[in-house]
Write a protein that holds these residues in place. Structure first.
Motif, short mmCIF file in Angstrom:
data_model
loop_
_atom_site.label_atom_id
_atom_site.label_comp_id
_atom_site.label_asym_id
_atom_site.label_seq_id
_atom_site.Cartn_x
_atom_site.Cartn_y
_atom_site.Cartn_z
N PHE A 133 0.86 -1.18 0.00
CA PHE A 133 0.00 0.00 0.00
C PHE A 133 0.91 1.24 0.00
O PHE A 133 1.98 1.24 0.59
CB PHE A 133 -0.92 0.00 1.23
N ALA A 135 1.15 3.91 1.46
CA ALA A 135 1.61 4.52 2.71
C ALA A 135 3.05 4.14 3.03
O ALA A 135 3.80 4.94 3.60
CB ALA A 135 0.70 4.09 3.87
N THR A 136 3.46 2.93 2.65
CA THR A 136 4.83 2.50 2.95
C THR A 136 5.84 3.36 2.20
O THR A 136 6.88 3.73 2.74
CB THR A 136 5.04 1.00 2.61
N VAL A 178 7.24 -5.59 4.48
CA VAL A 178 5.79 -5.43 4.60
C VAL A 178 5.20 -6.84 4.50
O VAL A 178 5.51 -7.55 3.55
CB VAL A 178 5.22 -4.59 3.44
N ILE A 180 2.68 -8.15 3.23
CA ILE A 180 1.59 -7.61 2.42
C ILE A 180 0.48 -8.64 2.21
O ILE A 180 0.76 -9.84 2.09
CB ILE A 180 2.12 -7.03 1.08
N ASP A 204 6.39 -3.49 8.61
CA ASP A 204 5.07 -2.94 8.29
C ASP A 204 4.10 -4.12 8.35
O ASP A 204 3.95 -4.89 7.39
CB ASP A 204 5.08 -2.29 6.90
N CYS A 206 0.95 -3.69 8.94
CA CYS A 206 -0.34 -2.99 8.91
C CYS A 206 -1.47 -3.83 8.35
O CYS A 206 -2.64 -3.48 8.48
CB CYS A 206 -0.20 -1.68 8.12
N SER A 228 -2.00 -1.18 11.51
CA SER A 228 -3.06 -0.23 11.19
C SER A 228 -4.39 -0.77 11.69
O SER A 228 -4.65 -1.98 11.61
CB SER A 228 -3.15 -0.04 9.67
N GLN A 230 -7.32 0.87 10.63
CA GLN A 230 -8.25 1.62 9.77
C GLN A 230 -9.50 0.76 9.54
O GLN A 230 -9.49 -0.45 9.77
CB GLN A 230 -7.48 1.97 8.48
N LYS A 233 -9.64 -2.87 8.24
CA LYS A 233 -8.69 -3.82 8.80
C LYS A 233 -9.38 -4.83 9.73
O LYS A 233 -10.50 -4.63 10.17
CB LYS A 233 -7.58 -3.07 9.55
C1 LIG Z 1 0.78 -2.14 4.14
C2 LIG Z 1 0.22 -0.90 4.77
N1 LIG Z 1 1.07 -0.04 5.33
C3 LIG Z 1 0.62 1.09 5.92
C4 LIG Z 1 -0.72 1.39 5.97
C5 LIG Z 1 -1.16 2.67 6.58
O1 LIG Z 1 -2.10 2.51 7.58
P1 LIG Z 1 -3.21 3.66 7.84
O2 LIG Z 1 -4.16 3.65 6.71
O3 LIG Z 1 -3.83 3.20 9.13
O4 LIG Z 1 -2.49 4.93 7.99
C6 LIG Z 1 -1.64 0.51 5.42
C7 LIG Z 1 -3.08 0.79 5.43
O5 LIG Z 1 -3.83 0.30 4.62
C8 LIG Z 1 -1.16 -0.67 4.79
O6 LIG Z 1 -2.00 -1.53 4.22
#
Ligand SMILES: Cc1ncc(COP(=O)(O)O)c(C=O)c1O
Length: 449
Positions: A133, A135-136, A178, A180, A204, A206, A228, A230, A233
């Protein structure tokens, strides 16, 4: 004989007869008679394999409503002065099997805090998978470091550990694996490489709550792990995140940084604000939602794993369908998504978009997942910024640009098919619907392109 070499006639004979007779040395198992589910594709006006809905997400109960109301009535909505966020942190640390947890406003902020506290700074290079994602990528750029990509392993959908070492140089500070899709990355190899080159490991996780590598939770294997919470999730609170770790001093620094740089335990009171900081705090409301969601996490994780393994057993021999592989050290995955690869040459060269449309029309929600995001505008946006131009030489940025070439990742981005975790919360019979829909498309592939 490779499964993909089984002829169409051999395959259909075995499938429609509903026998388990081998059609080749690599037998295609019986999928059960498609029966009423056989026939014209829904995309061509036929009857869809499935018309029933799938579980929705998130799922909550009455007790959550009561806890939210009670926080509201208390008037203490911020963690400063409250008890709920600390309570959640204790519970989550226990669940993960680590000493400490710090709750944050989101997964992105958890990663930003972790990077700052571990000293990642301008000029550093961080090795990361391009298949993640966005964000990384963003957290590395926000730290004014460079995300250096190691190509993706298409079989596991994870960073290819054998492509990491060639990306290490004197500027490399950390590996950011990650997990993933909630499938664990190869942590044995990643940690060994990090040790050899004296690099930090920031996980990561998340998408990987409760996933395990050799019985240890993902997110607890490196220096710090980030999660995460969110809305989509498995442990959702609308927004939210956490950092977990065993080192008290590092975790104290995480706390201080996330609370505007105020003193905290070993971060001593030399002044009101002894270190730099930011506000990355979680709210009390988020914490009570998380504590109520935690009650279902273990059971849901089991269900997702059972259904994922069953689904794999049902689709693994359909020509052109290549399920993801889990490393043998994975004791449990999280399955935020269920991925497989679609090989169009076995589907009359119909593009993946056509397969996705056909599968959706059969009542199976699906998507193609991430694109090759390292080619997206945000990379150039960072490199062309005033800060990057000041901090990095022109030569270094140009070299970086030239290295942005990840063929295995790009191929995976073209072939991936994902199912959301909520489908895996349904029943075994519902997994049969998914397998039957794929098989129906295979049987009708002549009309698909
Ligand atoms: C792999 C990964 N890293 C980081 C994040 C960031 O998390 P957030 O959306 O809570 O900021 C997410 C969120 O979907 C993610 O899937």
């Amino acid at each position: 004989m490779n499964k993909n070499n089984v002829t169409r006639r051999q395959f259909i004979t075995a499938a429609s007869a509903g026998t388990i007779a081998a059609v080749a040395s690599r037998a295609i198992p019986a999928y059960g008679n498609l029966g009423k589910k056989a026939g014209k594709l829904a995309i061509h006006g036929g009857q869809p394999v499935r018309t029933k809905s799938w579980p929705s997400w998130p799922i909550w109960d009455k007790s959550a409503e009561e806890s939210i109301r009670s926080v509201l009535r208390s008037g203490i909505w911020c963690r400063l002065g409250g008890t709920k966020v600390s309570e959640f942190e204790k519970m989550y640390a226990e669940l993960m099997g680590v000493k400490r947890c710090l709750a944050t406003a989101s997964g992105t902020t958890a990663l930003l805090v972790a990077m700052h506290v571990l000293g990642i700074d301008a000029g550093d290079e961080i090795i990361v998978s391009p298949y993640t994602f966005i964000a990384t990528y963003n957290v590395v750029f926000l730290t004014k470091a460079l995300p250096v990509f190691a190509d993706t392993d298409p079989e596991t959908f994870q960073i290819n550990p054998d492509k990491i070492e060639e990306r290490i140089n004197e500027n490399t500070r950390a590996i950011l694996p990650v997990h993933i899709l909630g499938l664990p990355a190869n942590m044995d190899k990643i940690i060994a490489i990090a040790k050899k080159h004296n690099l930090l490991v920031i996980e990561d996780a998340c998408q990987a709550w409760m996933a395990e590598w050799r019985g240890k939770k993902c997110g607890t294997l490196g220096d710090l792990g980030c999660f995460s919470f969110q809305n989509s999730k498995h442990l959702p609170a609308g927004e939210g995140g956490a950092i977990v770790g065993d080192d008290d001093e590092i975790m104290d620094r995480c706390y201080a940084f996330h609370n505007c740089g105020r003193p905290y335990r070993s971060v001593k009171r030399t002044s009101s604000y002894p270190v730099r900081g930011s506000n990355r705090r979680m709210q009390e409301f988020q914490a009570v939602i998380l504590m109520s969601q935690m009650k279902r996490l273990e059971k849901d994780t089991q269900t997702r794993n059972e259904n994922a393994h069953y689904l794999t057993s049902k689709i693994k021999d359909i020509p052109g369908i290549i399920p993801h592989k889990l490393y043998e050290q994975v004791t449990r995955a999280a399955y935020h998504l269920y991925p497989f690869r679609y090989k169009k040459e076995h589907f009359n060269n119909a593009p993946r978009s056509r397969f996705l449309a056909a599968l959706s029309a059969e009542g199976i929600p699906c998507s193609g997942g991430y694109g090759p995001q390292y080619k997206d505008g945000l990379v150039e946006d960072a490199l062309n910024s005033r800060g990057y131009k000041k901090l990095y030489s022109k030569e270094r940025l140009n070299r970086y640009r030239q290295e942005l070439h990840y063929p295995d990742n790009d191929q995976l981005c073209q072939e991936a098919v994902w199912f959301s975790q909520r489908l895996l919360l349904a029943t075994k019979t519902d997994m049969d619907d998914i397998a039957d829909a794929i098989l129906k498309i295979y049987e009708n592939r002549d009309k698909l392109a």
